[in-house]
Design an enzyme around this catalytic site. Structure first.
Site, PDB file in Angstrom:
ATOM      1  N   HIS A  17      23.883  63.746 -29.546  1.00 64.01           N
ATOM      2  CA  HIS A  17      22.741  63.117 -30.229  1.00 64.01           C
ATOM      3  C   HIS A  17      23.026  62.996 -31.722  1.00 64.01           C
ATOM      4  O   HIS A  17      22.780  61.952 -32.338  1.00 64.01           O
ATOM      5  CB  HIS A  17      21.478  63.983 -30.077  1.00 64.01           C
ATOM      6  CG  HIS A  17      20.932  64.111 -28.686  1.00 64.01           C
ATOM      7  ND1 HIS A  17      20.583  65.323 -28.130  1.00 64.01           N
ATOM      8  CD2 HIS A  17      20.629  63.172 -27.746  1.00 64.01           C
ATOM      9  CE1 HIS A  17      20.085  65.133 -26.910  1.00 64.01           C
ATOM     10  NE2 HIS A  17      20.133  63.836 -26.645  1.00 64.01           N
ATOM     11  N   ARG A  90      26.128  57.083 -22.448  1.00 68.37           N
ATOM     12  CA  ARG A  90      27.339  57.848 -22.129  1.00 68.37           C
ATOM     13  C   ARG A  90      28.079  57.222 -20.968  1.00 68.37           C
ATOM     14  O   ARG A  90      29.273  57.399 -20.806  1.00 68.37           O
ATOM     15  CB  ARG A  90      26.957  59.294 -21.754  1.00 68.37           C
ATOM     16  CG  ARG A  90      26.454  60.134 -22.900  1.00 68.37           C
ATOM     17  CD  ARG A  90      25.725  61.352 -22.412  1.00 68.37           C
ATOM     18  NE  ARG A  90      24.571  60.961 -21.604  1.00 68.37           N
ATOM     19  CZ  ARG A  90      23.696  61.801 -21.074  1.00 68.37           C
ATOM     20  NH1 ARG A  90      23.863  63.094 -21.253  1.00 68.37           N
ATOM     21  NH2 ARG A  90      22.687  61.366 -20.361  1.00 68.37           N
TER      22      ARG A  90
END
Ligand code: PNS
Length: 164
Positions: A17, A90
């Site tokens: 993050h 991702r």
């Protein structure tokens, strides 16, 4: 002046993050990290704790602020004066999860654009859920979460050990 919002649960924030936040801060004039406050879904950390954890690790990025929100993301964005939603990807499974959300947000408010940023390959396996599992079983958290938060996450894990 382009303001972006990076929403999520951040329970807790991971290095993946943080990498997205840092890269967004180079691209946009202002970035608001928006921590979801969902009264029906309690996590390990309260929204206030998550905001304070994130503030601690973004303090070197002057154009990044951190807030919590309840309700619809698009309404929070209106309050912030932002039209750009940032989501990290991702994998293709993240895209499958994010795609309907982007389309619902568009349906709710057509001025909002979702923009996807590929996660750094170094962190493509990383999630808050995995971090909590590692902490629960006393594994090494180095490289998974910002080092400033390791103690806090380990301490909180103790509260959940009995539930294994
Ligand atoms: O980190 P997460 O849990 O994948 O983040 C999900 C989040 C906070 C981005 C999403 O649940 C959200 O935007 N919630 C606010 C409610 C909302 O606006 N829902 C409409 C889109 S589904």
């Amino acid at each position: 002046m382009i303001k972006a919002v990076y929403p999520g649960s951040f329970d807790p924030i991971t290095k993946g993050h943080l990498d997205i936040i840092r890269r967004c801060s180079y691209v946009f004039d202002e970035v608001t990290v928006a921590v979801l406050n969902n009264p029906n879904k309690t996590g390990w950390f309260s929204p206030e704790e998550r905001v304070s954890q994130i503030e601690k690790v973004v303090s070197a990025l002057p154009n990044v602020k951190v807030k919590s929100f309840t309700g619809l993301l698009v309404d929070f964005m209106d309050e912030e004066g932002s039209d750009v939603i940032i989501k990290g990807l991702r994998s293709t499974s993240d895209f499958d999860y994010e795609c309907p959300m982007a389309l619902i947000n568009k349906k709710l408010n057509k001025s909002k654009e979702t923009m996807f940023m590929m996660s750094n390959s170094k962190y493509s396996y990383l999630s808050s859920t995995a971090v909590k599992q590692v902490a629960l079983f006393k594994g090494c958290l180095q490289g998974l979460i910002p080092s400033e938060l390791e103690f806090e996450v380990r301490e909180r894990a103790k509260k959940y050990e009995g539930e294994i």
